[in-house]
Design a protein around this motif. Sequence first.
Motif: not given
Length: 316
Positions: A235, A244, A248, A262
């Motif tokens: 993400l 979550d 992921r 990131s």
Amino acid sequence: MSYAFTFPGQGSQTVGMGQELASQFPEARAVFAEVDEALGQSLSKIIWEGSQEELTLTANAQPALMAVSLATIAVLKAKGLDLATTAKFVAGHSLGEYSALAAAGTFTIADTARLLRTRGEAMQAAVPVGEGAMAALLGLDFDAAMQVAEEAAQGEICQAANDNGGGQVVVSGHKAAVERACELAKAKGARRAVMLPVSAPFHCTLMQPAAEKMAEALANVQMQDPCVPLVANVLAAPITSADDIRTRLVEQVTGTVRWRESVSYMVGAGASTLVEVGAGKVLSGMVRRIEKSAATAALNSAEDIDAFVEAVNAAS
């Protein structure tokens, strides 16, 4: 001063890593003992006395690097430094994401060791040896590397696996497709295109069997919300819920490690120093290429840890 703690991935392993900490600090020794017990083998003996070849085997390297990172965290804690109050974010490169989550309390050390052993074995078994490959494309930005991978696929798999920043993108997939990507990259102006000495094509859809194994393993392990937000590989944004995170981590097996984004996210959100926790200085080098304004610190030794704790205390 605001800190993000980062945790290295495969490639940072060296024989002897963490031994100095284990010899000086009972807290570090306890981490290695816990990992050994969880795996039912003396992984610490391989880390400190084995061959580089044995240590580099995916099933060994992954829990070994985590053990060194968590031993470092244990020493920091023994010196009065608490991750929850010191770090703004945690993040890890590929397997380092598991180390980050163990440091932030999502997994126990024993569960992390078992998950990484499962992950390493599943990734190794997903593709027969010789069928897959990875290559580093140097001197192309991410969009150009994505285009190269797409053109090179020709009905096979070729994907951008790691966006490491500073014009370094790793592609992964079928061996012939990755070889085509190297030639295409050179034709499009890449400085170099280098086949990597890896045992499997990580972070591409050829890893789907491994993703399914990890979905099963993660469904059966207890997880807590992390005490610090995790900036997730897939993400390049922070997440804080165990559910979550589980999703992921499964996506991460076949998805791109978005390290450049990131790092930029963490720095943009106020992390002025990125601290590399564990073996080597690979991530610190990447950070300097991605965000020149960010300070870095690599905690490889007792001396490094003392200097960092002193700096944190002086700034508070």
